[in-house]
Write a protein that holds these residues in place. Structure first.
Motif, mmCIF file in Angstrom:
data_model
loop_
_atom_site.group_PDB
_atom_site.id
_atom_site.type_symbol
_atom_site.label_atom_id
_atom_site.label_comp_id
_atom_site.label_asym_id
_atom_site.label_seq_id
_atom_site.Cartn_x
_atom_site.Cartn_y
_atom_site.Cartn_z
ATOM 1 N N GLY A 1 13.968 2.588 32.021
ATOM 2 C CA GLY A 1 13.851 1.288 31.398
ATOM 3 C C GLY A 1 15.042 0.963 30.526
ATOM 4 N N THR A 2 16.040 1.843 30.529
ATOM 5 C CA THR A 2 17.239 1.665 29.709
ATOM 6 C C THR A 2 18.483 1.447 30.562
ATOM 7 O OG1 THR A 2 16.283 3.087 27.987
ATOM 8 C CG2 THR A 2 18.659 2.716 27.903
ATOM 9 N N TYR A 3 18.614 2.230 31.636
ATOM 10 C CA TYR A 3 19.780 2.075 32.506
ATOM 11 C C TYR A 3 19.426 2.558 33.908
ATOM 12 C CZ TYR A 3 20.716 7.124 32.452
ATOM 13 O OH TYR A 3 20.628 8.494 32.619
ATOM 14 N N CYS A 4 20.197 2.091 34.878
ATOM 15 C CA CYS A 4 20.011 2.505 36.264
ATOM 16 C C CYS A 4 21.357 2.679 36.942
ATOM 17 C CB CYS A 4 19.180 1.485 37.037
ATOM 18 S SG CYS A 4 18.963 1.912 38.795
ATOM 19 N N PRO A 5 21.734 3.906 37.285
ATOM 20 C CA PRO A 5 22.910 4.109 38.147
ATOM 21 C C PRO A 5 22.538 3.696 39.576
ATOM 22 C CG PRO A 5 22.356 6.090 36.873
ATOM 23 C CD PRO A 5 21.163 5.179 36.846
ATOM 24 N N VAL A 6 22.993 2.549 40.004
ATOM 25 C CA VAL A 6 22.553 1.979 41.270
ATOM 26 C C VAL A 6 23.328 2.557 42.453
ATOM 27 C CG1 VAL A 6 22.067 -0.165 42.484
ATOM 28 C CG2 VAL A 6 22.095 -0.146 40.009
ATOM 29 N N ALA A 7 24.594 2.849 42.222
ATOM 30 C CA ALA A 7 25.466 3.365 43.279
ATOM 31 C C ALA A 7 26.609 4.103 42.597
ATOM 32 C CB ALA A 7 26.009 2.216 44.132
ATOM 33 N N PRO A 8 27.300 4.970 43.312
ATOM 34 C CA PRO A 8 28.451 5.629 42.703
ATOM 35 C C PRO A 8 29.420 4.598 42.133
ATOM 36 C CG PRO A 8 27.921 6.649 44.800
ATOM 37 C CD PRO A 8 27.065 5.422 44.693
ATOM 38 N N GLY A 9 29.623 4.633 40.819
ATOM 39 C CA GLY A 9 30.542 3.719 40.168
ATOM 40 C C GLY A 9 29.903 2.549 39.469
ATOM 41 N N LEU A 10 28.574 2.329 39.619
ATOM 42 C CA LEU A 10 27.922 1.149 39.044
ATOM 43 C C LEU A 10 26.661 1.523 38.293
ATOM 44 C CD1 LEU A 10 27.586 -1.940 38.710
ATOM 45 C CD2 LEU A 10 26.309 -1.913 40.883
ATOM 46 N N ILE A 11 26.558 1.027 37.044
ATOM 47 C CA ILE A 11 25.368 1.202 36.214
ATOM 48 C C ILE A 11 24.916 -0.165 35.716
ATOM 49 C CG2 ILE A 11 24.488 2.114 34.019
ATOM 50 C CD1 ILE A 11 26.400 4.462 34.354
ATOM 51 N N ILE A 12 23.610 -0.425 35.785
ATOM 52 C CA ILE A 12 23.015 -1.594 35.152
ATOM 53 C C ILE A 12 22.330 -1.093 33.885
ATOM 54 C CG2 ILE A 12 21.464 -3.552 35.404
ATOM 55 C CD1 ILE A 12 23.770 -3.561 37.390
ATOM 56 N N SER A 13 22.634 -1.713 32.742
ATOM 57 C CA SER A 13 22.168 -1.162 31.474
ATOM 58 C C SER A 13 21.763 -2.249 30.496
ATOM 59 C CB SER A 13 23.287 -0.301 30.847
ATOM 60 O OG SER A 13 22.905 0.171 29.576
ATOM 61 N N LEU A 14 20.932 -1.862 29.531
ATOM 62 C CA LEU A 14 20.662 -2.734 28.403
ATOM 63 C C LEU A 14 21.893 -2.797 27.509
ATOM 64 C CD1 LEU A 14 17.045 -1.651 27.396
ATOM 65 C CD2 LEU A 14 17.777 -3.341 29.070
ATOM 66 N N GLN B 1 20.313 12.897 45.363
ATOM 67 C CA GLN B 1 20.840 11.649 44.795
ATOM 68 C C GLN B 1 19.802 10.561 45.009
ATOM 69 O OE1 GLN B 1 23.805 14.401 45.647
ATOM 70 N NE2 GLN B 1 23.048 13.175 47.338
ATOM 71 N N HIS B 2 19.529 9.765 43.983
ATOM 72 C CA HIS B 2 18.451 8.786 44.128
ATOM 73 C C HIS B 2 18.889 7.518 44.847
ATOM 74 C CE1 HIS B 2 19.655 7.453 39.824
ATOM 75 N NE2 HIS B 2 20.222 6.638 40.689
ATOM 76 N N TRP B 3 20.084 7.522 45.433
ATOM 77 C CA TRP B 3 20.480 6.407 46.296
ATOM 78 C C TRP B 3 20.605 6.838 47.757
ATOM 79 C CZ3 TRP B 3 24.084 6.811 41.941
ATOM 80 C CH2 TRP B 3 25.006 7.856 42.092
ATOM 81 N N ASP B 4 20.286 8.087 48.054
ATOM 82 C CA ASP B 4 20.271 8.525 49.451
ATOM 83 C C ASP B 4 19.117 7.836 50.185
ATOM 84 O OD1 ASP B 4 22.464 10.155 49.229
ATOM 85 O OD2 ASP B 4 21.317 11.983 48.860
ATOM 86 N N PRO B 5 19.176 7.742 51.519
ATOM 87 C CA PRO B 5 18.116 7.051 52.273
ATOM 88 C C PRO B 5 16.729 7.630 51.985
ATOM 89 C CG PRO B 5 20.025 7.425 53.675
ATOM 90 C CD PRO B 5 20.296 8.162 52.400
#
Length: 382
Positions: A227-240, A7-11
């Motif tokens: 460059g289009t979207y980023c799943p930052v944490a389980p349940g949250l996406i930042i997107s264009l 997972q890309h949010w693990d430490p």
């Protein structure tokens, strides 16, 4: 210790940070004020890299960096420095995928005359008649390409020393694993497309073969997905605001769209884009024809379109509570705050020139954690 990323949010524990050319590299530029510009860009770029490294090390992250090739002028062009490692490598589970190393067999086959003998390795190449070796090296610069593509060899050697399997993918652009075009969300892997109209048949076959034990999804991003979207944490996406719904791929997740962040925010760039096809942009120098001509002649092939790095969706997640970004965005920062995530601003002043966001100029080699399943209602494999 074998490295892994599930997972890309693990430490984050081990990370690669890119490297650009030093100021003295640009001594070849004849126009003094243009040369000084590039020398300044080079110095400030390394300063910004060092700030990224300092921030990572403050969280206990081990940082590795590529090397600069001794010769980068090949076949009349300066080749790009190793600035964006994620474009060429990605750790998926415990397997490391790369598409940068020099494949001698393929390179020789691409240039060989039909009358020449086949050649499987560099060692075999050295047994060929001297005139064939000379033509390959003098005309086609075979050895120079080999030496130039060694920039990441220290990284690859380090990974091998950890006991990881390394898999090379150097086939067609549409069928190549690229760390900037995928998201690792535990049992679910998400792969972006290189173009909106891409025929994904071959790509689907590749990921099915490589990842039979995960649920694999293709998201039509039309370019780098980071460059289009980023799943930052389980349940949250930042997107264009110009991508399809996430109802199927991330059901039930909150999506924060960056409305109003489109080309109106970079109107000077639109003028420059008409002149040089959107390849680069240096704020304040968009009307300097000497700069435009020089960049187009010598450096134009370094950079892709800057669209993917205009918006603040590029992030490097340090751990579940900390992320690195290049600049401030209220919508993003407010969303991160709701999830208890602290953003750390680490500027990269010439990102519009280099076309590299914080995600692309780094790549994670090892994160703590094991595979999780964030969508247990789905079948085991799809």
């Amino acid at each position: 210790m074998t490295y892994s990323v599930y997972q890309h949010w693990d430490p984050l524990r081990v990370c690669v940070v890119g490297r650009s050319y030093p100021p003295e590299f640009y001594s070849w530029i004849k126009i003094p004020h243009v040369r000084k510009l590039f020398e300044r860009i080079a110095a400030e770029t390394e300063e910004d890299y060092q700030n990224i490294i300092k921030k990572l090390e403050s969280f206990g992250v081990t940082v590795l960096r590529p090397t600069i090739a001794d010769n980068s002028f090949i076949n009349g062009k300066y080749q790009p420095p190793p600035m964006t490692p994620r474009d060429y490598m990605v750790m998926i589970g415990e397997t490391f995928y790369e598409n940068h190393s020099f494949t001698f067999k393929k390179a020789y086959k691409d240039i060989m005359d039909p009358t020449w003998p086949a050649c499987e390795s560099f060692e075999e190449f050295l047994t060929l008649p001297a005139w064939i070796q000379e033509e390959c090296n003098d005309t086609h610069k075979l050895l120079e390409h080999c030496q130039f593509l060694s920039s990441y060899n220290n990284i690859f050697n380090h990974i091998q020393e950890q006991g990881n399997k390394i898999s090379s993918h150097l086939s067609k652009d549409t069928c190549m694993l690229n760390g900037a075009m995928m998201s690792r969300i535990g049992r679910d892997l998400y792969f972006g497309t290189t173009a909106y109209n891409q025929d994904t048949t071959e790509f689907e076959n590749l990921i099915s073969r490589e990842f039979p034990n995960t649920r694999n999804h293709i998201v039509n991003t039309g370019g780098h997905s980071d460059g289009t979207y980023c799943p930052v944490a389980p349940g949250l996406i930042i997107s264009l605001d110009d991508v399809p719904t996430y109802a199927d791929t991330f059901p039930g997740w909150e999506v924060v769209y960056l409305l109003g962040q489109s080309w109106s925010a970079v109107s000077p760039f639109l003028k420059l884009k008409q002149k040089n096809r959107g390849k680069w942009w240096i704020p304040g120098f968009e009307n300097d024809q000497d700069v435009i001509d020089t960049v187009e002649q010598w450096l134009g092939h370094w950079t892709g379109y800057v669209e993917e790095t205009v918006f603040d969706v590029h992030m490097l997640i340090i751990d579940p509570k900390n992320v690195m970004v290049f600049n401030y965005n209220k919508l993003v920062f407010d969303a991160l705050g709701r999830y208890g995530i602290t953003p750390h601003v680490v500027p990269f002043r010439h990102r519009y020139f280099w076309d590299g966001g914080i995600h692309c100029v780094t790549t994670d080699l090892h994160r703590e954690g094991v595979m999780q399943d964030y969508f247990p209602e789905r079948s085991n494999v799809q």
